[in-house]
Design a protein around this motif. Structure first.
Motif, mmCIF file in Angstrom:
data_model
loop_
_atom_site.group_PDB
_atom_site.id
_atom_site.type_symbol
_atom_site.label_atom_id
_atom_site.label_comp_id
_atom_site.label_asym_id
_atom_site.label_seq_id
_atom_site.Cartn_x
_atom_site.Cartn_y
_atom_site.Cartn_z
ATOM 1 N N ARG A 20 29.956 17.719 69.292
ATOM 2 C CA ARG A 20 30.667 18.235 70.459
ATOM 3 C C ARG A 20 29.911 19.413 71.078
ATOM 4 N N LYS A 21 29.445 20.323 70.231
ATOM 5 C CA LYS A 21 28.712 21.493 70.735
ATOM 6 C C LYS A 21 27.400 21.079 71.384
ATOM 7 N N ALA A 22 26.698 20.116 70.800
ATOM 8 C CA ALA A 22 25.440 19.641 71.373
ATOM 9 C C ALA A 22 25.682 19.016 72.745
ATOM 10 N N LYS A 23 26.754 18.237 72.875
ATOM 11 C CA LYS A 23 27.083 17.614 74.161
ATOM 12 C C LYS A 23 27.370 18.674 75.219
ATOM 13 N N GLU A 24 28.098 19.732 74.842
ATOM 14 C CA GLU A 24 28.398 20.814 75.784
ATOM 15 C C GLU A 24 27.108 21.474 76.269
ATOM 16 N N VAL A 25 26.168 21.719 75.364
ATOM 17 C CA VAL A 25 24.902 22.356 75.731
ATOM 18 C C VAL A 25 24.105 21.445 76.654
ATOM 19 N N ILE A 26 24.027 20.161 76.303
ATOM 20 C CA ILE A 26 23.266 19.208 77.116
ATOM 21 C C ILE A 26 23.870 19.090 78.509
ATOM 22 N N ASP A 27 25.207 18.969 78.581
ATOM 23 C CA ASP A 27 25.863 18.859 79.882
ATOM 24 C C ASP A 27 25.602 20.096 80.736
ATOM 25 N N GLY A 28 25.699 21.258 80.138
ATOM 26 C CA GLY A 28 25.460 22.496 80.875
ATOM 27 C C GLY A 28 24.024 22.608 81.348
ATOM 28 N N THR A 29 23.085 22.202 80.499
ATOM 29 C CA THR A 29 21.671 22.249 80.852
ATOM 30 C C THR A 29 21.378 21.280 81.992
ATOM 31 N N SER A 30 21.955 20.090 81.928
ATOM 32 C CA SER A 30 21.743 19.103 82.988
ATOM 33 C C SER A 30 22.281 19.618 84.318
ATOM 34 N N ASP A 31 23.457 20.223 84.284
ATOM 35 C CA ASP A 31 24.046 20.773 85.507
ATOM 36 C C ASP A 31 23.169 21.880 86.078
#
Length: 75
Positions: A20-31
């Protein structure tokens, strides 16, 4: 149980939390990357890019199969 060993349930919970934490980081980085790319574009380039993305979304929606189901009791 020896010190340092995890139960299967603890391992599953830890794995889910890390995922879950990795997905949050990836989503934020992509944005952030997308925003930076768009900020570097001219207004005309941004408009063309937005139109391209809108077309891609429309194409995906068109590929989605929609099935209407009628209630057998209504007939």
């Amino acid at each position: 149980m020896k010190k340092g060993e995890l139960t299967v349930e603890q391992g599953k919970a830890l794995n889910e939390e890390l995922s879950r934490k990795a997905k949050e980081v990836i989503d934020g980085t992509s944005d952030d990357a997308l925003k930076a790319k768009m900020e570097a574009m001219s207004p005309d380039q941004r408009a063309a890019y937005a139109a391209k993305v809108a077309k891609m979304a429309a194409d995906i929606e068109a590929e989605t199969v929609k099935v209407e189901v009628k209630d057998a009791d209504a007939e």
